[in-house]
Structure formats: structure tokens, C-alpha cells
Design an enzyme around this catalytic site. Sequence first.
Site, PDB file in Angstrom:
ATOM      1  N   HIS A 142       0.783  -1.235  -0.032  1.00 33.71           N
ATOM      2  CA  HIS A 142      -0.069   0.130  -0.039  1.00 33.71           C
ATOM      3  C   HIS A 142       0.845   1.255  -0.153  1.00 33.71           C
ATOM      4  O   HIS A 142       1.955   1.211   0.283  1.00 33.71           O
ATOM      5  CB  HIS A 142      -1.068   0.209   1.192  1.00 33.71           C
ATOM      6  CG  HIS A 142      -2.152  -0.895   1.251  1.00 33.71           C
ATOM      7  ND1 HIS A 142      -1.998  -1.983   1.588  1.00 33.71           N
ATOM      8  CD2 HIS A 142      -3.483  -0.559   0.708  1.00 33.71           C
ATOM      9  CE1 HIS A 142      -3.153  -2.854   1.119  1.00 33.71           C
ATOM     10  NE2 HIS A 142      -4.083  -1.802   0.736  1.00 33.71           N
ATOM     11  N   LYS A 146      -0.610   4.746   4.652  1.00 32.81           N
ATOM     12  CA  LYS A 146      -1.439   4.094   5.100  1.00 32.81           C
ATOM     13  C   LYS A 146      -1.054   3.754   6.688  1.00 32.81           C
ATOM     14  O   LYS A 146      -0.104   3.518   6.921  1.00 32.81           O
ATOM     15  CB  LYS A 146      -1.589   2.591   4.427  1.00 32.81           C
ATOM     16  CG  LYS A 146      -2.643   1.800   5.011  1.00 32.81           C
ATOM     17  CD  LYS A 146      -2.861   0.595   4.309  1.00 32.81           C
ATOM     18  CE  LYS A 146      -3.987  -0.290   4.710  1.00 32.81           C
ATOM     19  NZ  LYS A 146      -5.210   0.157   5.139  1.00 32.81           N
TER      20      LYS A 146
HETATM   21  N1  LIG Z   1     -12.913  -0.787   2.809  1.00 31.25           N
HETATM   22  C1  LIG Z   1     -12.074  -0.302   1.606  1.00 31.25           C
HETATM   23  O1  LIG Z   1     -12.589  -0.675   0.512  1.00 31.25           O
HETATM   24  C2  LIG Z   1     -11.119   0.721   1.976  1.00 31.25           C
HETATM   25  C3  LIG Z   1     -10.499   1.060   0.723  1.00 31.25           C
HETATM   26  C4  LIG Z   1      -9.317   1.945   1.012  1.00 31.25           C
HETATM   27  C5  LIG Z   1      -8.976   2.580   2.281  1.00 31.25           C
HETATM   28  N2  LIG Z   1      -9.941   2.216   3.400  1.00 31.25           N
HETATM   29  C6  LIG Z   1      -9.582   2.412   4.852  1.00 31.25           C
HETATM   30  O2  LIG Z   1     -10.388   3.712   5.002  1.00 31.25           O
HETATM   31  C7  LIG Z   1      -9.778   4.510   5.938  1.00 31.25           C
HETATM   32  C8  LIG Z   1      -9.599   5.860   5.213  1.00 31.25           C
HETATM   33  O3  LIG Z   1      -8.584   5.843   4.233  1.00 31.25           O
HETATM   34  P1  LIG Z   1      -8.099   7.124   3.576  1.00 31.25           P
HETATM   35  O4  LIG Z   1      -7.241   6.628   2.688  1.00 31.25           O
HETATM   36  O5  LIG Z   1      -9.289   7.924   3.071  1.00 31.25           O
HETATM   37  O6  LIG Z   1      -7.453   7.778   4.791  1.00 31.25           O
HETATM   38  P2  LIG Z   1      -7.118   9.416   4.898  1.00 31.25           P
HETATM   39  O7  LIG Z   1      -6.760   9.863   3.410  1.00 31.25           O
HETATM   40  O8  LIG Z   1      -6.044   9.552   6.053  1.00 31.25           O
HETATM   41  O9  LIG Z   1      -8.568  10.067   5.272  1.00 31.25           O
HETATM   42  C9  LIG Z   1      -9.005   9.918   6.721  1.00 31.25           C
HETATM   43  C10 LIG Z   1      -9.987  11.064   6.930  1.00 31.25           C
HETATM   44  O10 LIG Z   1     -10.707  10.524   8.113  1.00 31.25           O
HETATM   45  C11 LIG Z   1     -10.559  11.529   8.942  1.00 31.25           C
HETATM   46  N3  LIG Z   1     -10.767  11.131  10.380  1.00 31.25           N
HETATM   47  C12 LIG Z   1      -9.644  10.533  10.928  1.00 31.25           C
HETATM   48  N4  LIG Z   1     -10.096  10.365  12.512  1.00 31.25           N
HETATM   49  C13 LIG Z   1     -11.066  10.947  12.625  1.00 31.25           C
HETATM   50  C14 LIG Z   1     -12.006  11.015  13.537  1.00 31.25           C
HETATM   51  N5  LIG Z   1     -11.731  10.379  14.748  1.00 31.25           N
HETATM   52  N6  LIG Z   1     -13.213  11.627  13.601  1.00 31.25           N
HETATM   53  C15 LIG Z   1     -13.516  12.205  12.389  1.00 31.25           C
HETATM   54  N7  LIG Z   1     -12.729  12.202  11.280  1.00 31.25           N
HETATM   55  C16 LIG Z   1     -11.248  11.577  11.261  1.00 31.25           C
HETATM   56  C17 LIG Z   1      -9.284  12.446   8.662  1.00 31.25           C
HETATM   57  O11 LIG Z   1      -9.328  13.785   9.148  1.00 31.25           O
HETATM   58  P3  LIG Z   1      -8.062  14.446   9.505  1.00 31.25           P
HETATM   59  O12 LIG Z   1      -7.661  14.941   8.359  1.00 31.25           O
HETATM   60  O13 LIG Z   1      -8.656  15.645  10.439  1.00 31.25           O
HETATM   61  O14 LIG Z   1      -7.062  13.563  10.236  1.00 31.25           O
HETATM   62  C18 LIG Z   1      -8.957  12.312   7.121  1.00 31.25           C
HETATM   63  O15 LIG Z   1     -10.071  13.184   6.590  1.00 31.25           O
HETATM   64  C19 LIG Z   1      -8.528   3.517   6.315  1.00 31.25           C
HETATM   65  O16 LIG Z   1      -8.774   3.007   7.636  1.00 31.25           O
HETATM   66  C20 LIG Z   1      -8.160   2.998   5.282  1.00 31.25           C
HETATM   67  O17 LIG Z   1      -7.503   1.665   5.624  1.00 31.25           O
HETATM   68  C21 LIG Z   1     -10.828   0.930   3.363  1.00 31.25           C
END
Ligand SMILES: NC(=O)c1ccc[n+]([C@@H]2O[C@H](COP(=O)([O-])OP(=O)(O)OC[C@H]3O[C@@H](n4cnc5c(N)ncnc54)[C@H](OP(=O)(O)O)[C@@H]3O)[C@@H](O)[C@H]2O)c1
Length: 233
Positions: A142, A146
Site C-alpha cells: 500500500h 496507510k
Molecule cells: N474498505 C475499503 O475498501 C477501503 C479502501 C481504502 C481505504 N480504506 C480504509 O479507509 C480508511 C480511510 O482511508 P483514507 O485513505 O481515506 O485515509 P485518509 O486520507 O487519511 O483520510 C482519513 C480521513 O478521516 C478523518 N478522520 C480521522 N480520524 C477521525 C476522527 N476520529 N473523526 C473524524 N474524522 C476523522 C481524517 O481527518 P483529519 O485530516 O482531520 O485527520 C481524514 O479526513 C482507512 O482506515 C483505510 O485503511 C478502506
Amino acid sequence: MDGAPRLAVHGAGRMGARVAAMAADAGMALVAVVDRQQSGALRLPRVGSLAGLPAVDVLIDFSLPDGAVAAAHWCGAHGVPLVSGTTGLHAAQWEALEQAAAKVPVLHASNFSPGLNALRLLLPRLQQLLGTEAKVSLLDVHHVHKQDAPSGTALALRASLGREDLPIESRREGEVVGDHSVRFELPHETLTLQHQAQDRDLFAAGALRAARWLLQQPAGFYGPDQWLGSKGP
Ligand SMILES: NC(=O)c1ccc[n+]([C@@H]2O[C@H](COP(=O)([O-])OP(=O)(O)OC[C@H]3O[C@@H](n4cnc5c(N)ncnc54)[C@H](OP(=O)(O)O)[C@@H]3O)[C@@H](O)[C@H]2O)c1
């Protein structure tokens, strides 16, 4: 429900932004993205916290484990179905999702890709065909941002084999969206199955389809098998 279901997105990062951008094409009316930074970088309706949300029909969460817990509490308290793709949850955090599921439908998937989920379902059959002589290992690759390792998907692939002892190698390289490989080593031959996500729209489209499906379900905890096993909307 009259008209397009009203959607809110929790988390305005890489995934949340794609879900929000693709909502209209998936027949959902985006009400707001919960973006605690309020950075203004996204040209989308935004609120700074869950408490600021107006009435919605479903919430999609792509944040971090604490965020998924907050989303589960909010959905349970407000009677709103929850789709979460957030990975890296520990046992107490899973419990929060399960508690919400006693009140509202909750769907969690560590991966919303149909191809990856097909691979997950295929693995037990391969293991059965190849026998215990095969040495099995998993690899997840990844992007460097991540936060969790191994990936939730790698853990789900391993769980499908029913063998917690199998090694998972996690590599964090550049901007790789998500590659997973499962390797079966036998005397004189190796069988490797690999899934590569080409972009995040794959996961965003899946989460939006899952949300449409979840709106038809009663309260309870659902995973990708229930969702993909159904005909869907
Ligand atoms: N299921 C699937 O198919 C799939 C696919 C891809 C990714 N994922 C997962 O999805 C999640 C997000 O991935 P991403 O790449 O989008 O991450 P990212 O770009 O880091 O975005 C995470 C977002 O969540 C916010 N956040 C974090 N903690 C929070 C809280 N306690 N309350 C409210 N908002 C919060 C962050 O805000 P701040 O900027 O304020 O920290 C940021 O805007 C990860 O766990 C990843 O492993 C899952």
C-alpha cells in the site's frame, strides 16, 4: 423513501473525497461531508463534526478507528444506517459497531472490491485442493500514508483460510492504492494469486452500492458476504 437517499460521508480524506464526488452518479443525494479540518480544500458541502449534520438516510465512514467508533455511536443514537470501510479496528472498537448494529443496520467491509471479495471466497477451496503440504503466505502493498499494517484486507484474506499463523508481509511504497497477493508454495511449483486495485473509485463505488443495499435491511451487523450475496438495488 421519496427521491434519492440522503447521504453523509464521515472523513474527508482520500476515500471520503471519492465517495462524495461519486455520490450523485450512484443515485445518492450528498448532504454533507464531515471534515474536522474544515480545510476548504474540498468543493463539497462540509460540516466540522457529526453533531453538525442535518437529517440523513445513511452515513458512509472512511476515517480512522476512533472515527469509526464515533460514527457508530452517532448512527446508533440517530437511527441512521452505517457503512464503514475503516480498517485497523481493535476488539473494543468492533464492539462499538456491534452495539450500533443492535439499533440500526451496520455494514463493515475491509474491502469493497468485488474482485478481492471473490478471491477471499476462493481461497478456502484452493487450500482444500492443494492440501496442508502447501506453504501459504500473504503480501499487502500500500501507499506510504496507510496507518495500519497488515491491511484489513490481508487480515480478512488470512481469516478466510482459518489459519491465524500464516505470515503476512506488509510493504508501504509510494502511492500504491492496494495490492494483495496470496502465495501457495509446493514442491517444484508455486501458485500466486494477485489482486491490484487500480484506483480508489473501485472502493468508493462499492461503498455507495453497499449503502443503497443497506437501506433495505433491518438492524443488524452485515459484511461483504451478505451484501455481495444479495442481488442489490
Ligand atoms: N474498505 C475499503 O475498501 C477501503 C479502501 C481504502 C481505504 N480504506 C480504509 O479507509 C480508511 C480511510 O482511508 P483514507 O485513505 O481515506 O485515509 P485518509 O486520507 O487519511 O483520510 C482519513 C480521513 O478521516 C478523518 N478522520 C480521522 N480520524 C477521525 C476522527 N476520529 N473523526 C473524524 N474524522 C476523522 C481524517 O481527518 P483529519 O485530516 O482531520 O485527520 C481524514 O479526513 C482507512 O482506515 C483505510 O485503511 C478502506
